[in-house]
Design a protein around this motif. Structure first.
Motif, PDB file in Angstrom:
ATOM      1  N   PRO A  73       0.800  -1.233   0.000  1.00 11.71           N
ATOM      2  CA  PRO A  73       0.000   0.000   0.000  1.00 11.71           C
ATOM      3  C   PRO A  73       0.830   1.280   0.000  1.00 11.71           C
ATOM      4  O   PRO A  73       0.367   2.308  -0.494  1.00 11.71           O
ATOM      5  N   LYS A  74       2.058   1.229   0.520  1.00 14.98           N
ATOM      6  CA  LYS A  74       2.879   2.443   0.544  1.00 14.98           C
ATOM      7  C   LYS A  74       3.177   2.952  -0.860  1.00 14.98           C
ATOM      8  O   LYS A  74       3.286   4.165  -1.076  1.00 14.98           O
ATOM      9  N   LEU A  75       3.326   2.034  -1.822  1.00 13.35           N
ATOM     10  CA  LEU A  75       3.613   2.470  -3.182  1.00 13.35           C
ATOM     11  C   LEU A  75       2.398   3.141  -3.822  1.00 13.35           C
ATOM     12  O   LEU A  75       2.534   4.060  -4.634  1.00 13.35           O
ATOM     13  N   PHE A  76       1.209   2.696  -3.454  1.00  7.14           N
ATOM     14  CA  PHE A  76      -0.005   3.381  -3.920  1.00  7.14           C
ATOM     15  C   PHE A  76      -0.088   4.768  -3.295  1.00  7.14           C
ATOM     16  O   PHE A  76      -0.395   5.757  -3.978  1.00  7.14           O
ATOM     17  N   ARG A  77       0.180   4.837  -1.996  1.00  5.53           N
ATOM     18  CA  ARG A  77       0.100   6.131  -1.312  1.00  5.53           C
ATOM     19  C   ARG A  77       1.150   7.104  -1.849  1.00  5.53           C
ATOM     20  O   ARG A  77       0.900   8.305  -1.956  1.00  5.53           O
ATOM     21  N   GLU A  78       2.309   6.570  -2.188  1.00  5.31           N
ATOM     22  CA  GLU A  78       3.358   7.422  -2.746  1.00  5.31           C
ATOM     23  C   GLU A  78       2.915   8.047  -4.066  1.00  5.31           C
ATOM     24  O   GLU A  78       3.142   9.240  -4.312  1.00  5.31           O
TER      25      GLU A  78
ATOM     26  N   LEU B 235       1.414  13.497  -6.257  1.00  4.60           N
ATOM     27  CA  LEU B 235       0.494  14.319  -7.055  1.00  4.60           C
ATOM     28  C   LEU B 235      -0.329  15.240  -6.163  1.00  4.60           C
ATOM     29  O   LEU B 235      -1.382  15.745  -6.558  1.00  4.60           O
ATOM     30  N   ASP B 236       0.169  15.444  -4.924  1.00  3.03           N
ATOM     31  CA  ASP B 236      -0.418  16.400  -3.970  1.00  3.03           C
ATOM     32  C   ASP B 236      -1.805  16.002  -3.505  1.00  3.03           C
ATOM     33  O   ASP B 236      -2.682  16.850  -3.278  1.00  3.03           O
ATOM     34  N   THR B 237      -2.038  14.710  -3.350  1.00  2.00           N
ATOM     35  CA  THR B 237      -3.328  14.268  -2.839  1.00  2.00           C
ATOM     36  C   THR B 237      -3.126  12.947  -2.108  1.00  2.00           C
ATOM     37  O   THR B 237      -2.002  12.495  -1.900  1.00  2.00           O
ATOM     38  N   THR B 238      -4.222  12.325  -1.687  1.00  2.00           N
ATOM     39  CA  THR B 238      -4.156  11.043  -0.996  1.00  2.00           C
ATOM     40  C   THR B 238      -5.269  10.140  -1.509  1.00  2.00           C
ATOM     41  O   THR B 238      -6.231  10.598  -2.149  1.00  2.00           O
TER      42      THR B 238
ATOM     43  N   ALA C 172      -9.329   4.594 -11.280  1.00  2.00           N
ATOM     44  CA  ALA C 172     -10.280   5.649 -11.647  1.00  2.00           C
ATOM     45  C   ALA C 172      -9.959   6.937 -10.897  1.00  2.00           C
ATOM     46  O   ALA C 172     -10.025   8.040 -11.465  1.00  2.00           O
ATOM     47  N   ALA C 173      -9.605   6.808  -9.618  1.00  2.00           N
ATOM     48  CA  ALA C 173      -9.232   7.982  -8.830  1.00  2.00           C
ATOM     49  C   ALA C 173      -7.960   8.619  -9.382  1.00  2.00           C
ATOM     50  O   ALA C 173      -7.852   9.853  -9.477  1.00  2.00           O
ATOM     51  N   LEU C 174      -6.989   7.795  -9.758  1.00  2.00           N
ATOM     52  CA  LEU C 174      -5.748   8.316 -10.317  1.00  2.00           C
ATOM     53  C   LEU C 174      -6.008   9.017 -11.646  1.00  2.00           C
ATOM     54  O   LEU C 174      -5.401  10.058 -11.950  1.00  2.00           O
ATOM     55  N   ALA C 175      -6.934   8.472 -12.447  1.00  2.00           N
ATOM     56  CA  ALA C 175      -7.283   9.110 -13.721  1.00  2.00           C
ATOM     57  C   ALA C 175      -7.951  10.469 -13.482  1.00  2.00           C
ATOM     58  O   ALA C 175      -7.715  11.426 -14.236  1.00  2.00           O
ATOM     59  N   ARG C 176      -8.788  10.574 -12.436  1.00  2.00           N
ATOM     60  CA  ARG C 176      -9.410  11.869 -12.128  1.00  2.00           C
ATOM     61  C   ARG C 176      -8.369  12.898 -11.732  1.00  2.00           C
ATOM     62  O   ARG C 176      -8.459  14.075 -12.116  1.00  2.00           O
TER      63      ARG C 176
END
Length: 581
Positions: free
Chosen positions: A65-70, A75-78, A234-238
Motif C-alpha cells: 500500500p505504501k507504493l499506492f500512497r506514494e 500528485l499532492d493528494t491522498t 479511476a481515482a488516479l485518472a481523475r
C-alpha cells in the motif's frame, strides 16, 4: 490545446503505468494525451459487470500500500481525499489441501503461531520469525534500491554498493530453496511459496527476492478497494484529468511515427488514420507487442523484437467470472487450492506450456469483503486457473502444434471445460460446500486468447515477461526504447517489473527519466521516504520523547580494543615474569 512552447507527450495505453506516468508528466508541465484502444481505463485493472454482479478482471487484492500512497502523495493528494476506501481482509488466504486440512494465512501473529506450531512444533515458529526477518530485508532493500532506481548502464548493476545489496536479496536462490531452510514440512513450504503466481512464475524458478510479496501480506495485510480494484485507477485518472491530461478511449494506435531518418519518435498514427504529433511517446502497451507491431521495423528494432519473442514469458490464465444465485459461506474472500502434485503442476505450466492435469487455482469472492459486488444474498466468484501461454504471437491459428517432440495442446475449448470441471469438483470436495454448478446463473470466461485480443498481451502472458534472473534489473528491457529516441516504456515488461504497485513505482522512474533527458526537474520529491501521508510524524526529531537515539558505537569499540590489549598483555607478560624468576 497546449500552451505555446509546452512540450507534448502521448501515452499509448491507459493501464496503471500509463495513467500514473501521464499524471506525473502533466504535473511537470507537459501537455499529455492518453490513447486507449478499449472503452475503459485501467487495462487489466478493469471491471466486468453483469446484472448487478461486479468482478475484477485482473488484480483482486491490493499489496504494498505504501507504493499506492506514494503515487497519490507525489500528485499532492491522498487515496482518502480521492474517495478511495481500502477494506482490510480479516484473513489473507485460506489455503486448502486435498487431505481435508487448510491453513489460514493472517497478519494475526497469535493465529500464525498456533498453526505453525501445529505442523512444525515450537521451533517452527522461531524459524518462521527468522524467515520474516529475511523477507523484511528483501522488502526494504527492494523498495529502496530496486523499485526507486533505474538501471540505465551496466555500472548500475556492477556498482560495489549494489552488488553488496544484491547479495542480501539472494537473487541466485529460488523462493522454494530459501523457504526450505526455514520451513521443514512440505505443507508449509507450499503455503509460503505459492505467491509466485502473482508474477506468473514457478516457486522453483522465481528468485528468492520475491518473498517480499508474501512478507508485505503478513506484515501490512491484504486490502480490497471498495467498489473494486479499478476504483484506485479511476481515482488516479481523475487526478490526471485535473492536471490537464486528456483521455481518448476507443482510440487504437496503429504505429509510432518517426522523423525522416527513422531514429526519433515524433508522434503516432491512429487506426482511424489520424496523425498526432508529440515530443515524447510513452508506451504503456505490452512491450513485446509494441516492438513488433507499433515501432518502425528498422534493423535495430527488428533484432530486438526478435530477441524479446524468444524470452521467457509469464503464464496465462483461464479465468471464470461466476454470478451465483446464493452465498457460499465456506469460501472466504481469498482462497487457494493447491495441487497434490505441486511441482509437477508448475512444470506443466512453464515447461510444457499446458494446463496441469491437476491445477492449483485461486478463488476470489469479492462480495465477501464488499457486499456491493453482488445482489443481496448472492455471491460473485472469480476463479483464476494458471495455465501455459499461447505457442505463438497474435495471428497464428488455434491448433495443436508439435515442437521439439512435445505436444502443445491448443484445443482451448477442451482445456476450458477441463479447468471448469476441476475447479468445481475440487472446491466441493475440499470445502464441503453445496454443488456449485447448479448455483451459477451466468458465466464469463477469459482465456489466453482473450488476454491477447483485449489487451494485446504477447502470447496471452498475463503478467508480461518472466522475472527470472536474466529478466530483471539491467537485463530487463529498458524504460528508454532501443533504437528510437524520444520513446519510452512503462508497464509490466519493462523495469522494475509486473504487478500494479511495482508498475506505479516504474511510472515514477520513467517520468523522471523523461524529465532528466530534457534537463527538467520533477514536480515532486524524488526520495521514497518523503511520504507524509503514511502516518509517520514529520516533526519527530523536535520532541524529546520522539528523538531517535542509536546505541553508541565507539564506546563499544574502545572497550573491545582495551579487552584485546589486556589479553595480549597478559599473554606476553606472564612468560616474561616466569623467566625473571
Amino acid at each position: 490545446m497546449s500552451k505555446t512552447g509546452q512540450k507534448k507527450a502521448i501515452v499509448i495505453g491507459a493501464g496503471a503505468g500509463g495513467i500514473a506516468t501521464a499524471a506525473r508528466l502533466a504535473k511537470s508541465g507537459f501537455a499529455v494525451t492518453v490513447l486507449e484502444k478499449n472503452s475503459f481505463t485501467g487495462g487489466r485493472c478493469s471491471l466486468i459487470h453483469h446484472d448487478g454482479y461486479r468482478f475484477d478482471q485482473g488484480p483482486s487484492l491490493l499489496l504494498l500500500p505504501k507504493l499506492f500512497r506514494e503515487a497519490f502523495y507525489d500528485l499532492d493528494t491522498t487515496l482518502e481525499a480521492e474517495g478511495v476506501e481500502l477494506l482490510r481482509c480479516p484473513t489473507n488466504y485460506n489455503v486448502w489441501f486435498s487431505d481435508g486440512e487448510n491453513f489460514e494465512l493472517s497478519t494475526d501473529l497469535a493465529r500464525m503461531k498456533d498453526q505453525i506450531e501445529r505442523w512444525e512444533g515450537k521451533d517452527g515458529f522461531e524459524r518462521y520469525l527468522a524467515w520474516l526477518r529475511e523477507a523484511h530485508q528483501h522488502y526494504e532493500l527492494s523498495v529502496s534500491d530496486v523499485l526507486h532506481k533505474n538501471f540505465t548502464s551496466w555500472w548500475d548493476l556492477a556498482n560495489p554498493s549494489f552488488v553488496w545489496t544484491g547479495l542480501k536479496l539472494h537473487p541466485l536462490h529460488s523462493i522454494w530453496n530459501r523457504a526450505s531452510i526455514y520451513f521443514w514440512t512440505e505443507r508449509l513450504r507450499r503455503v509460503f511459496t505459492f505467491a509466485t503466481m502473482y508474477m506468473g512464475m514457478s516457486p522453483f524458478d522465481a528468485p528468492a527476492t520475491y518473498s517480499l510479496l508474501q512478507y508485505t501480506e503478513l506484515a501490512e495485510g491484504i486490502w480490497y478497494p471498495r467498489g473494486g480494484f479499478h476504483s484506485v485507477l479511476a481515482a488516479l485518472a481523475r487526478v490526471a484529468e485535473r492536471l490537464g491530461v486528456e483521455f481518448r478511449l476507443n482510440t487504437a494506435v496503429s504505429e509510432v511515427l518517426t522523423t525522416a531518418d527513422g531514429q526519433t519518435a515524433n508522434g503516432v498514427r491512429l487506426a482511424s488514420g489520424e496523425r498526432l504529433d508529440a515530443d515524447v511517446v510513452v508506451v504503456n502497451a505490452d512491450l513485446v507487442y509494441a516492438y513488433s507491431n507499433l515501432f518502425p521495423q528498422t534493423a535495430a528494432t527488428k533484432k530486438f523484437a526478435a530477441s524479446l519473442r524468444e524470452r521467457a514469458g509469464s503464464c496465462s490464465s483461464i479465468s471464470f467470472y461466476w454470478s451465483l444465485d446464493r452465498k457460499v459461506p465456506e469460501l472466504q474472500t481469498h482462497n487457494i487450492f493447491l495441487a497434490d502434485e505441486f511441482r509437477e503442476s508448475f512444470d506443466d505450466i512453464f515447461t510444457k506450456q499446458s494446463l496441469p492435469v491437476e491445477p492449483s487455482f485461486y478463488i476470489n469472492v469479492p462480495s465477501r469483503i464488499d457486499p456491493t459486488a453482488a445482489p443481496d444474498g448472492r455471491d460473485a466468484v472469480i476463479a483464476l486457473v494458471p495455465t501455459g501461454h499461447l505457442l505463438k504471437s497474435k495471428g497464428h491459428p488455434k491448433s495443436a502444434t508439435t515442437e521439439n517432440g512435445m505436444l502443445r495442446d491448443q484445443d482451448w475449448p477442451a482445456l476450458v471445460e477441463r479447468a471448469r470441471k476441476s475447479v468445481l469438483s475440487t472446491i466441493e470436495a475440499r470445502t464441503g460446500c453445496a454443488p456449485l454448478q447448479g448455483l451459477i446463473r451466468h458465466e464469463i470466461i477469459n482465456d489466453p486468447f482473450t488476454w491477447e485480443d483485449k489487451f494485446n498481451l504477447d502470447k496471452g502472458s498475463i503478467l508480461g515477461l518472466s522475472h527470472s534472473f536474466f529478466n530483471v534489473l539491467k537485463f530487463r528491457p529498458a524504460t528508454r526504447a532501443v533504437g528510437l529516441a524520444n520513446a519510452y516504456f512503462v508497464g509490466a515488461s519493462t523495469h522494475p517489473g509486473t504487478g500494479v504497485p511495482i508498475v506505479l513505482a516504474g511510472a515514477k522512474i520513467t517520468a523522471e527519466q523523461i524529465l532528466a533527458d530534457r534537463g527538467l526537474a520533477p514536480g515532486w520529491q524524488t526520495h521514497p521516504d518523503q511520504l507524509v501521508d503514511l502516518g509517520v510524524p514529520q516533526n519527530r526529531d523536535t520532541k524529546m520523547l520522539d528523538r531517535v537515539r542509536r546505541p553508541l558505537f565507539w564506546p563499544a569499540v574502545l572497550v573491545a580494543l582495551f579487552a584485546a590489549w589486556f589479553a595480549l598483555a597478559v599473554y606476553y607478560w606472564t612468560p616474561l615474569v616466569a623467566l625473571r624468576r
